[in-house]
Write an enzyme that holds these catalytic residues in place. Sequence first.
Site, PDB file in Angstrom:
ATOM      1  N   CYS A   4     -60.916 -37.605 -44.626  1.00  0.00           N
ATOM      2  CA  CYS A   4     -60.788 -37.114 -45.932  1.00  0.00           C
ATOM      3  C   CYS A   4     -60.570 -35.719 -45.745  1.00  0.00           C
ATOM      4  O   CYS A   4     -61.205 -34.946 -44.877  1.00  0.00           O
ATOM      5  CB  CYS A   4     -61.720 -37.516 -46.908  1.00  0.00           C
ATOM      6  SG  CYS A   4     -61.722 -36.714 -48.514  1.00  0.00           S
TER       7      CYS A   4
ATOM      8  N   HIS B 203     -58.428 -45.100 -51.599  1.00  0.00           N
ATOM      9  CA  HIS B 203     -59.059 -43.935 -51.122  1.00  0.00           C
ATOM     10  C   HIS B 203     -59.266 -43.032 -52.363  1.00  0.00           C
ATOM     11  O   HIS B 203     -59.935 -42.217 -52.589  1.00  0.00           O
ATOM     12  CB  HIS B 203     -58.606 -43.318 -49.855  1.00  0.00           C
ATOM     13  CG  HIS B 203     -59.302 -42.200 -49.310  1.00  0.00           C
ATOM     14  ND1 HIS B 203     -60.068 -42.088 -48.309  1.00  0.00           N
ATOM     15  CD2 HIS B 203     -59.255 -40.971 -49.722  1.00  0.00           C
ATOM     16  CE1 HIS B 203     -60.650 -40.806 -48.050  1.00  0.00           C
ATOM     17  NE2 HIS B 203     -59.920 -40.247 -48.989  1.00  0.00           N
ATOM     18  N   GLU B 204     -57.899 -42.648 -52.773  1.00  0.00           N
ATOM     19  CA  GLU B 204     -57.812 -41.490 -53.779  1.00  0.00           C
ATOM     20  C   GLU B 204     -58.196 -41.955 -55.058  1.00  0.00           C
ATOM     21  O   GLU B 204     -58.707 -40.974 -55.828  1.00  0.00           O
ATOM     22  CB  GLU B 204     -56.139 -41.132 -53.791  1.00  0.00           C
ATOM     23  CG  GLU B 204     -55.468 -40.644 -52.516  1.00  0.00           C
ATOM     24  CD  GLU B 204     -56.092 -39.371 -51.885  1.00  0.00           C
ATOM     25  OE1 GLU B 204     -56.821 -38.747 -52.626  1.00  0.00           O
ATOM     26  OE2 GLU B 204     -55.952 -39.229 -50.689  1.00  0.00           O
TER      27      GLU B 204
ATOM     28  N   HIS C  89     -61.530 -41.257 -55.459  1.00  0.00           N
ATOM     29  CA  HIS C  89     -62.013 -39.535 -55.675  1.00  0.00           C
ATOM     30  C   HIS C  89     -61.886 -39.528 -57.233  1.00  0.00           C
ATOM     31  O   HIS C  89     -62.857 -38.533 -57.843  1.00  0.00           O
ATOM     32  CB  HIS C  89     -60.864 -38.590 -55.215  1.00  0.00           C
ATOM     33  CG  HIS C  89     -61.068 -38.391 -53.729  1.00  0.00           C
ATOM     34  ND1 HIS C  89     -62.240 -37.767 -53.303  1.00  0.00           N
ATOM     35  CD2 HIS C  89     -60.253 -38.530 -52.595  1.00  0.00           C
ATOM     36  CE1 HIS C  89     -62.180 -37.522 -51.995  1.00  0.00           C
ATOM     37  NE2 HIS C  89     -60.912 -38.066 -51.597  1.00  0.00           N
TER      38      HIS C  89
END
Length: 192
Positions: A106, A148-149, A152
């Site tokens: 990341c 993954h994004e 966030h």
Amino acid sequence: MILPVVAFGHPVLRKVCDDITPDYPGLTKLIADMWDTVYNSNGVGIAAPQINKPIRLFVIDTVQVVDDFDDDDRKRYPNEKAIKQVFINAHIIEETGDTWAYNEGCLSIPHVREDIHRQAKVHLRYLDENFVAHEGHFHGITARVIQHEYDHIEGKLFIDYISGLKKRLMKKKLDDISSGKVKVDYRMIFPK
């Protein structure tokens, strides 16, 4: 314009982000700046909280990853379709498929990589940069980058998926990142 990336420990990385409307100030420029930032830092995606904006926006480009597949990767992911896409107000409908491990990193947690287990497919609803609604099914590497994004914008980090023991073992690295004792080729914002 290349924006600084928020480092681990900054509170914005733990916020559940807000949906935005088409009149969000400077959105077109913000998206362009996010592309500049992700390419400058050799990333494959970046979410708005990583540039200190608590909004539901992320961009991904898996073209470079898929183009760089070796023969083993092509066998492992035979139907992989690379995408370059803006995701606004994304909401996951469902994650399905077998769970599989992949070594993730990341931009906000530089020099830390771990094998993270995620489901193989993701189905989500989102808006593109023109606020056109889409519903998409993604799999393989592309699904993983989206997941993954997406994490966030939900206030999660990939290290949340690792064991407590591994987190304790990497505590010094994480402390060094949050205190600014890390060298990277891109600008960072460190917690105060």
